[in-house]
Scaffold this motif. Structure first.
Motif, mmCIF file in Angstrom:
data_model
loop_
_atom_site.group_PDB
_atom_site.id
_atom_site.type_symbol
_atom_site.label_atom_id
_atom_site.label_comp_id
_atom_site.label_asym_id
_atom_site.label_seq_id
_atom_site.Cartn_x
_atom_site.Cartn_y
_atom_site.Cartn_z
ATOM 1 N N ARG A 91 120.761 0.150 128.480
ATOM 2 C CA ARG A 91 119.411 -0.444 128.491
ATOM 3 C C ARG A 91 118.751 -0.124 127.152
ATOM 4 N N GLN A 92 118.331 -1.160 126.447
ATOM 5 C CA GLN A 92 117.714 -0.937 125.130
ATOM 6 C C GLN A 92 116.199 -1.021 125.207
ATOM 7 N N ASN A 93 115.557 -0.632 124.124
ATOM 8 C CA ASN A 93 114.090 -0.706 124.008
ATOM 9 C C ASN A 93 113.375 0.020 125.155
ATOM 10 N N VAL A 94 113.879 1.171 125.527
ATOM 11 C CA VAL A 94 113.229 2.001 126.535
ATOM 12 C C VAL A 94 112.306 2.976 125.792
ATOM 13 N N GLY A 95 110.984 2.909 126.063
ATOM 14 C CA GLY A 95 110.055 3.711 125.262
ATOM 15 C C GLY A 95 110.129 3.255 123.815
ATOM 16 N N LYS A 96 109.956 1.968 123.608
ATOM 17 C CA LYS A 96 110.032 1.322 122.281
ATOM 18 C C LYS A 96 111.455 1.296 121.745
ATOM 19 N N THR A 97 111.900 2.356 121.038
ATOM 20 C CA THR A 97 113.214 2.303 120.381
ATOM 21 C C THR A 97 114.261 3.186 121.060
ATOM 22 N N GLY A 98 114.006 3.597 122.291
ATOM 23 C CA GLY A 98 114.971 4.447 122.995
ATOM 24 C C GLY A 98 116.083 3.630 123.650
ATOM 25 N N VAL A 99 117.168 4.339 124.009
ATOM 26 C CA VAL A 99 118.312 3.702 124.654
ATOM 27 C C VAL A 99 118.736 4.560 125.846
ATOM 28 N N ILE A 100 119.046 3.897 126.964
ATOM 29 C CA ILE A 100 119.605 4.616 128.108
ATOM 30 C C ILE A 100 121.013 4.114 128.369
ATOM 31 N N GLY A 101 121.943 5.038 128.546
ATOM 32 C CA GLY A 101 123.297 4.683 128.954
ATOM 33 C C GLY A 101 123.589 5.295 130.313
ATOM 34 N N GLU A 102 124.270 4.545 131.173
ATOM 35 C CA GLU A 102 124.626 5.086 132.499
ATOM 36 C C GLU A 102 126.103 4.897 132.782
ATOM 37 N N PHE A 103 126.673 5.880 133.480
ATOM 38 C CA PHE A 103 128.071 5.840 133.876
ATOM 39 C C PHE A 103 128.166 6.449 135.267
ATOM 40 N N ASP A 116 117.275 13.577 121.091
ATOM 41 C CA ASP A 116 116.248 12.898 120.305
ATOM 42 C C ASP A 116 116.876 12.364 119.019
ATOM 43 N N MET A 117 116.348 11.252 118.509
ATOM 44 C CA MET A 117 117.015 10.530 117.416
ATOM 45 C C MET A 117 116.193 10.474 116.128
ATOM 46 N N ASP A 118 114.955 10.978 116.140
ATOM 47 C CA ASP A 118 114.074 10.713 114.995
ATOM 48 C C ASP A 118 114.233 11.711 113.859
ATOM 49 N N ALA A 119 113.919 11.239 112.650
ATOM 50 C CA ALA A 119 113.933 12.067 111.436
ATOM 51 C C ALA A 119 112.498 12.393 111.044
ATOM 52 N N LEU A 120 112.352 13.100 109.926
ATOM 53 C CA LEU A 120 111.030 13.556 109.479
ATOM 54 C C LEU A 120 110.640 12.880 108.155
ATOM 55 N N PRO A 121 109.345 12.753 107.909
ATOM 56 C CA PRO A 121 108.896 12.187 106.629
ATOM 57 C C PRO A 121 108.982 13.235 105.515
ATOM 58 N N LEU A 122 110.183 13.402 104.963
ATOM 59 C CA LEU A 122 110.460 14.491 104.029
ATOM 60 C C LEU A 122 111.536 13.990 103.063
ATOM 61 N N GLN A 123 111.417 14.325 101.786
ATOM 62 C CA GLN A 123 112.425 13.909 100.805
ATOM 63 C C GLN A 123 113.554 14.933 100.782
ATOM 64 N N PHE A 145 118.723 8.548 125.038
ATOM 65 C CA PHE A 145 118.596 8.621 123.576
ATOM 66 C C PHE A 145 117.141 8.344 123.245
ATOM 67 N N GLN A 146 116.435 9.409 122.932
ATOM 68 C CA GLN A 146 114.969 9.347 122.874
ATOM 69 C C GLN A 146 114.442 9.170 121.449
ATOM 70 N N PRO A 147 113.465 8.289 121.272
ATOM 71 C CA PRO A 147 112.801 8.192 119.970
ATOM 72 C C PRO A 147 111.720 9.274 119.840
ATOM 73 N N ALA A 148 111.249 9.476 118.634
ATOM 74 C CA ALA A 148 109.965 10.146 118.381
ATOM 75 C C ALA A 148 109.730 11.454 119.140
ATOM 76 N N GLU A 149 110.570 12.454 118.868
ATOM 77 C CA GLU A 149 110.251 13.781 119.413
ATOM 78 C C GLU A 149 109.197 14.464 118.538
ATOM 79 N N GLU A 150 109.248 14.180 117.245
ATOM 80 C CA GLU A 150 108.392 14.899 116.290
ATOM 81 C C GLU A 150 106.980 14.348 116.210
ATOM 82 N N VAL A 151 106.771 13.118 116.639
ATOM 83 C CA VAL A 151 105.457 12.482 116.461
ATOM 84 C C VAL A 151 105.032 11.750 117.730
ATOM 85 N N ALA A 152 103.730 11.467 117.778
ATOM 86 C CA ALA A 152 103.202 10.636 118.847
ATOM 87 C C ALA A 152 102.751 9.303 118.236
ATOM 88 N N ASP A 153 102.640 8.277 119.084
ATOM 89 C CA ASP A 153 102.142 6.991 118.585
ATOM 90 C C ASP A 153 100.611 7.014 118.545
#
Ligand code: ZN
Ligand code: ZN
Length: 389
Positions: A48-60, A72-79, A127-135
């Protein structure tokens, strides 16, 4: 299970370095979640795609019980400052917390689970988006996924890991009870009346007021709270004025607070309000707003002990220990409010060159990836085969 995970090491390293090379910040994990979806689909998982905006769920599997495993899948705004062949190609964005490793490990779990003969119940990968930030509405990725049904149909246990660059590869840390801090933000403006720097008596100097308020804020934990209740009040941003001889009209103060008990959260809110009241008694005023963030993460004793026993069986008693206490925030606590669950720390230390999380030189020792995948997959299967705890 660990041997089978070790066979996947090269593949998991490939996933991890690919995610590392193309990092995406919270709620913008478009490429990452597309890769995740494609990989899950090719492994025969229902996606299932687009769960919580950019999240993904897989089931077996099918039916109850359900075990949820989250990465969690997100990165940080850092060089990124590293010069590796897989260093970030996206300017100003970097996987500096290890979420690239979490995502790769969970794909490893998908591969390990699909090779299992039949087992009762369902494994659900989050597979969760945005652990580091809130919308803009103040919701992080875990909260958005939950709103989209990630925990529906009766999840019996939720588990996850976080890599730790301070722990050697091949070791984990797991404990029960409060395992991270609840976090709220406060935003305040201290209101005075500006004027000429040479005639302060004709102004209400908000910088002078803020000095008293800051002292009062820093007195909350040391003078107001029970020393046995963990808590932090920190001011992270102060802005006022533009010229040396102009007293400004106002001072903006931003801060964060951490706690593990709801009653302490309530008490800190009250005390912060009282601290700002000092501005009033000195002739000024204030505006104060709280943003309620994520709750404390409470590791369920049964879930944590199941992870612990599984790890002891896979990597040996001497490689499993208790985590240090800390009030870092982790939105996995949103899932463990809805189902018994636990998170453990997976050692990912680069020996002789230890890296800090959220630092521009952060990196993960890829040798850790199979350990994470094996412990998560085996813990989930033991829970399902046992029909619960
Ligand atoms: Zn982080
Ligand atoms: Zn993190």
């Amino acid at each position: 299970m660990l041997n089978r995970a070790m066979d996947l090491k090269g593949k998991l390293q490939g996933y991890r370095r690919d995610f590392h090379k193309f990092p995406e910040v919270g709620f913008q994990e478009y490429r990452t979640s597309a890769r995740v979806s494609d990989t899950l689909t090719s492994l025969g998982w229902r996606v299932r795609q687009n769960v919580g905006k950019t999240g993904v769920i897989g089931e077996f599997g099918s039916g109850l019980p359900i075990v949820a495993i989250r990465a969690d899948m997100d990165a940080l705004p850092l060089q990124e400052d590293n010069q590796t062949g897989y260093a970030s190609q996206n300017r100003g964005v970097m996987h500096a917390c290890g979420h690239d490793a979490h995502t790769a490990i969970l794909l490893g779990v998908a591969e390990l689970i699909k090779n299992e003969e039949n087992f009762p119940g369902t494994v659900r990968l989050l597979f969760q988006p945005a652990e580091e930030v809130a919308d803009v509405e103040g919701f992080s990725g875990a909260q958005r996924m939950i709103q989209d049904g990630a925990m529906e149909e009766g999840v019996g246990m939720a588990i996850a890991l976080h890599v730790s660059s301070h722990v050697p590869v091949g070791q984990i840390q797991v404990g029960w009870g409060p395992s991270s801090g609840g976090v709220d933000t406060f935003r305040a403006i201290i209101l005075g009346r500006g004027g000429h720097g040479a005639r302060p008596h004709e102004t209400v100097d908000p910088i002078y007021l803020s000095a008293h308020v800051i002292l009062a804020l820093h007195g909350i934990v040391s003078r107001k709270l029970n020393p046995f209740d963990p808590a932090v009040v920190s001011i992270g941003s102060i802005h006022a004025g533009i010229a040396e001889n102009v007293i400004p009209n106002s001072v903006e103060i931003l801060g964060t607070l951490r706690y593990t008990l709801p009653k302490v959260q309530e008490q800190i809110h009250k005390e912060i309000k009282k601290a700002f009241e000092v501005a009033k008694s000195l002739g000024g005023n204030y505006e104060l707003k709280f943003e309620i963030g994520t709750p404390p993460m409470i590791n369920d004793e049964r879930a944590a002990k199941l992870i612990k026993q599984t790890a002891v069986d896979l990597i040996g008693n001497e490689n499993v220990s208790l985590p240090p206490d800390g009030l870092g925030a982790e939105d996995f606590g949103c899932f463990t409010q809805l189902a018994p669950g636990a998170m453990f720390s997976l050692g990912c230390r680069i020996e002789g060159d230890e890296r800090e999380h959220h630092n521009s030189r952060f990196d993960v020792n890829d040798e850790c990836l199979p350990y994470g995948a094996a412990i998560l997959a085996e813990t989930a299967l033991r829970y399902l085969r046992h029909g619960g705890f």
